[in-house]
Design a protein around this motif. Structure first.
Motif, PDB file in Angstrom:
ATOM      1  N   LYS A   1       0.812  -1.206   0.000  1.00 18.47           N
ATOM      2  CA  LYS A   1       0.000   0.000   0.000  1.00 18.47           C
ATOM      3  C   LYS A   1       0.854   1.270   0.000  1.00 18.47           C
ATOM      4  O   LYS A   1       0.528   2.266  -0.659  1.00 18.47           O
TER       5      LYS A   1
ATOM      6  N   LEU B   1      -1.314   2.936   9.651  1.00 22.31           N
ATOM      7  CA  LEU B   1      -2.729   2.523   9.594  1.00 22.31           C
ATOM      8  C   LEU B   1      -3.518   3.403   8.633  1.00 22.31           C
ATOM      9  O   LEU B   1      -4.382   2.915   7.896  1.00 22.31           O
ATOM     10  N   ASN B   2      -3.211   4.706   8.622  1.00 21.65           N
ATOM     11  CA  ASN B   2      -3.879   5.596   7.661  1.00 21.65           C
ATOM     12  C   ASN B   2      -3.566   5.178   6.233  1.00 21.65           C
ATOM     13  O   ASN B   2      -4.429   5.250   5.352  1.00 21.65           O
TER      14      ASN B   2
ATOM     15  N   ILE C   1      -2.789   2.155   5.188  1.00 15.51           N
ATOM     16  CA  ILE C   1      -3.514   0.920   4.869  1.00 15.51           C
ATOM     17  C   ILE C   1      -4.988   1.231   4.587  1.00 15.51           C
ATOM     18  O   ILE C   1      -5.591   0.659   3.677  1.00 15.51           O
ATOM     19  N   ALA C   2      -5.535   2.191   5.357  1.00 14.42           N
ATOM     20  CA  ALA C   2      -6.960   2.500   5.212  1.00 14.42           C
ATOM     21  C   ALA C   2      -7.255   3.468   4.067  1.00 14.42           C
ATOM     22  O   ALA C   2      -8.407   3.623   3.668  1.00 14.42           O
TER      23      ALA C   2
END
Lengths: 317, 278, 352
Positions: C222, C340-341, C343-344
């Motif tokens: 990602k 995490l951002n 990935i999201a």
């Protein structure tokens, strides 16, 4: 809380005309805030204000030159903006200042020493003059003045000196800063003072957080610390070399440092850097009756040229 | 047991000759002080070396002499920063450090039997020179060889002592170009990509090898595509700020590819697969 | 492998004896920071608070000379100047006591780069081989801890030579390697069954306190997909002040600079820690900079740890989850949130 809602509304109202507004939001635990860059109305929902909002957000301004910026400031932060404007490092027309009167910000270091550990902060509550911290099963309340940053104990500028919007009741500041801390330090013998600095600088890792967190440190990518041409400083990891950098930093901030304390707060190694800056400010105050960022319409003494300075009697002796 | 060679230790070498190629480019011919090391020194065309001026620092340059001519190692240096400025102040007899060879090289074995089109701009001709001379020294192994070499002005053209030979040889086709007309200039005038389109080399079984400033590379790639060259028919060599030269210090990477060890030579197909961070 | 016990009251005396044979680095409180210093009987050892810095400097000093050089005039021919170059390699037998399991695991990140099939960094390996790691089990996680996301744990033995577990009256030392045995020796009493049982309980409780790990493996692809998403990286890097705190406190950050220092006719070539958040890190002599903004630089920092390094080194992430970069960041930039951002984040549209 009522002031927070009012501030949010003020920001939402002005956001459409701005590229972004800088404030604070909750960080990785309830004791730590982190800068918030608001671009969309939704972002404003995350805004917080309070004694945990320690960062001087004006540090970001010179890096955002040319954009229309809103910024939330405490009294001490507004001094930085005054100084930046006086030095023409930012443009007033590009700036909307949201002022928030302040009754002091916490020193995470002080609370940490009292609590023993702040590794797992479970909850924090702020009242008008106290802070209650729960961490690892221990809960303690402290008077705010007991755990506030040192700078707050001598602050005369609780209300921002400069703002477009003021949210909250102005707070008078009646404390006089007489540089007592510097005077006390200066009473020590020379050798003791030198040893103090050598010992403290010995743990410097040269991350230059002190430099990058400093809103008045504007050489940016041309810093003496890393410049090869001219080659002022070696890369050797000696304490003398590291102290030399701090002395240069202090000299460069003469008459410019607004004592926001970001250098000291950002130092991961807990080196008491503000004392060096304040020593220089004490001298500047004695020579020129001037404290950086406190008089909006003044010309800072080292930005002016007078053939005969009142207290530098170069022709008289 | 792996070899215990200190990757950071340069060999001391002596400059045997310097040539002021252009106002800003100076060539250094160097010989390692250890006769044994010089005798055993092997490299491939396209590999680079770190030159040290002790007290100033190290910088990366391609070895632009071919491995077939081992009287000396040749480096051409454009004066741009601290180390290059110091290098420019040196002359024959002065001693420097050499860490070489480093990095990968032009796939000279795989290129056997292919037609080769060299396209060099300014100092970018240096890395091509090593492969060109290597191929000329093994002329029978390769097909047609064309060279397009461009510089801003005639004075900015390096390797002038060799250009007459390149122009005269019957077994290669050489075109020189400058950006704007100049008095006494008898060759092409025009930007490299435009001259390349006029030359119109046939892609067929050819491979284009190109190096030069980023803006030239950008438009040269477009021209090559227009001529029908596929991504794997285009080879280039990159420049990055390097320190260790051995894939450790962490600054010359493009994503997971370290230019100092995985490069500097890449096909355009390989480059396109990497993140866009030149 | 042995299991020994040291009572709290005996620890300083034991450290004193260790100091006779080794440079014994222990955590010590200085101001609000906890730093590694050679053991000094006059100064208390800080084993409760987590060390502010990682112990990586024991093996990878902030500054070391790689070589020394000297220019000398040829006495026969004064116009000729010879340069003499000598390798420099130093290091003393060292024991680090009180680093955490994450700190020990982090050296594996170094090893894959500094001791690979294509290159061996002798200066690093020399110290590495001389350094013994006695790691202290973390009995409680901090808010910023995420070692378990990275395959580690508060009682993990990976990379350590000795594991040191706090129990009621002292510490249980379990040796894990021959080097660990050599440091611990035979002079200490064996840990009793009760002490061992207690140590296992402490270890199990610590592991349990970490909660469920988050799988960030998806970041590898990602982050590459988001490479050209300038808006994402500008937003993520907005509050960063481009200082070196995160990298210099990081146990796995291994990048360095090489510079020469000259003193008259001689000098040294230094290796010093460097940080990818610095503008000068990739600045080329021509003035071209492939990473001109802090957004470019933060992208490389996160990309290196969570994408490029794992793709080169068998999926291992170049982060040990110690959380120092979060806790000590002047702006509280949280690398967990960035990953995490990423990935999201919505997948960017394919190029072209």
């Amino acid at each position: 809380m009522q002031h927070l809602e009012e501030l949010k509304q003020q920001i939402r109202d002005r956001l459409p005309a701005l590229d972004l507004v800088i404030g604070w939001e909750a960080g990785f635990d309830p004791l730590r805030a982190t800068p918030l860059f608001m671009r969309q109305p939704d972002d404003v929902d995350r805004l917080i204000i309070g004694p945990q909002c320690v960062h001087n957000l004006a540090t970001h301004l010179t890096g955002l030159k040319g954009r229309k910026i809103g910024i939330v400031v405490k009294g001490c932060d507004s001094r930085t903006i005054v100084e930046l404007l006086q030095e023409k490092l930012i443009n007033r027309e590009d700036l909307v200042v949201f002022g928030v009167p302040c009754s002091g910000v916490v020193s995470v270091g002080k609370i940490g020493r009292k609590m023993g550990s702040l590794d797992y902060v479970e909850g924090v509550e702020f009242s008008a003059d106290s802070v209650t911290v729960a961490s690892e099963g221990v809960q303690n309340s402290f008077a705010l003045e007991e755990v506030a940053a040192d700078k707050c104990g001598r602050c005369q500028y609780n209300t921002p000196l400069l703002f477009d919007v003021l949210v909250g009741e102005p707070r008078p500041g009646d404390v006089v800063d007489d540089y007592a801390d510097v005077a006390t330090f200066e009473e020590q013998p020379l050798e003791a003072r030198m040893n103090h600095w050598l010992e403290a600088m010995d743990r410097c890792v040269r991350c230059y957080a002190c430099r990058n967190a400093c809103p008045m440190c504007v050489c940016r990518d041309h810093c003496v610390a890393q410049s090869r041409d001219p080659h002022w400083m070696t890369q050797e990891d000696t304490v003398e070399n590291k102290l030399l950098f701090q002395i240069i930093h202090t000299m460069h901030l003469a008459g410019r440092c607004t004592e926001c304390g970001e250098c000291e707060r950002s130092c991961p190694m807990s080196i008491p850097l503000l004392l060096l800056r304040r020593k220089m400010n004490k001298e500047i105050d004695a020579l020129f009756d001037y404290r950086a960022g406190t008089r909006i319409d003044a010309t800072p003494p080292l930005l002016s040229f007078k053939v005969e300075e009142e207290k530098i009697n170069e022709r008289g002796w | 047991m792996k070899q215990a060679i200190n990757p950071y230790l340069p060999s001391v070498a002596t400059i045997v000759e310097t040539i002021q190629e252009t106002p800003t480019i100076k060539t250094f011919r160097v010989v390692l002080n250890s006769e044994e090391a010089m005798r055993n020194f092997t490299f491939h065309p396209g590999q680079v070396g770190q030159l040290s001026v002790f007290g100033t620092g190290e910088s990366t340059f391609v070895i632009n002499s071919p491995p077939t001519r081992m009287d000396y190692l040749q480096f051409s240096v454009m004066c741009a920063g601290e180390v290059t400025a110091k290098l420019h102040s040196l002359s024959a007899g002065d001693q420097i450090g050499v860490r070489a060879p480093l990095g990968n090289w032009f796939p000279h074995e795989e290129l056997k039997g292919r037609d080769i089109v060299f396209i060099g701009g300014g100092i970018g001709m240096a890395p091509l020179r090593t492969l060109l001379l290597y191929m000329l020294d093994n002329r029978g192994d390769y097909g047609d060889i064309s060279v397009l070499y461009g510089a801003r002005t005639p004075q900015d053209m390096a390797f002038q002592y060799e250009l007459p030979e390149w122009l005269e040889r019957g077994d290669m086709n050489t075109v020189l170009t400058i950006d704007v007309p100049a008095e006494g200039w008898e060759h092409s005038v025009g930007l490299i990509p435009n001259v390349l389109l006029e030359m119109a080399p046939s892609p067929g079984n050819a491979v284009a090898v190109t190096c030069g400033p980023p803006i030239m590379i950008k438009f040269t790639l477009q021209a090559l595509q227009k001529l029908g060259f596929q991504d794997d028919q285009i080879i280039t060599t990159l420049e990055k700020r390097m320190k260790c030269g051995v894939g450790i210090c962490g600054r010359c990477n493009i994503g997971g590819s370290y230019v100092c060890v995985d490069g500097p030579v890449y096909t355009y197909a390989q480059l396109k697969a990497l993140p866009n961070e030149l | 492998m042995a299991a020994k016990f040291i009572a709290h009251t005996e620890l300083d005396a034991w450290l004193g004896r260790i100091s006779e044979r080794y440079r014994a680095l222990v955590p010590r409180r200085e101001g609000n920071a906890v730093v590694f210093r050679p053991f000094d009987p006059a100064m208390p050892v800080e084993l409760k608070a987590r060390p502010t810095e990682s112990p990586k400097a024991a093996v990878f000093p902030r500054c070391e000379a790689l070589l020394a050089y000297k220019y000398e005039k040829d006495p026969e021919e004064p116009g000729r100047v010879e340069v003499e170059v000598a390798e420099r390699r130093d290091g003393v037998p060292t024991v680090v006591i009180g680093g955490r399991p994450c700190d020990a695991a982090a050296f594996k990140t170094f090893d894959r780069v500094y001791d690979s099939d294509r290159v061996r960094d002798l200066n690093y390996l020399n110290r590495r081989e001389m350094t013994v790691l006695v790691s202290l089990v973390c009995s409680k996680p901090a808010t910023t801890c995420f070692c378990h996301w990275m395959g580690g744990g508060p009682a993990s033995t990976a990379g350590s030579d000795v594991l040191m577990t706090p129990v009621a009256d002292g510490h249980v030392f379990e040796t894990l390697t021959a080097r660990g045995d050599e440091v611990i020796g035979t002079e200490l009493p064996d840990a009793s069954d009760a002490q061992m049982t207690e140590a296992r309980k402490v270890q199990a409780a610590a592991e349990a306190a970490m909660g469920e790990p988050v799988d960030v493996g998806a970041a590898r692809e990602k982050l590459l997909a988001l490479f050209d998403d300038a808006g994402f990286w500008e937003a993520e890097s907005a509050k960063c002040i481009s200082c070196g705190v995160c990298t210099y406190l990081c146990p796995t950050c291994y990048c360095f600079n090489i510079t020469d220092e000259k003193f008259g006719h001689e000098g040294v070539r230094l290796r010093t820690w460097d940080y990818c958040m610095s503008h000068l890190f990739t600045m080329e002599a021509s003035g071209h900079n492939p990473r001109p903004t802090k957004a470019h630089r933060l992208k490389n920092r996160v990309g290196h740890k969570f994408s490029y390094y794992p793709s080169l080194h068998g999926g291992n992430i170049a982060c040990c989850g110690c959380g120092r970069c979060i806790r000590s960041c002047p702006a509280s930039v949280d690398i967990r949130a960035i990953v995490l951002n990423a990935i999201a984040a919505p997948a960017p549209r394919p190029k072209g």
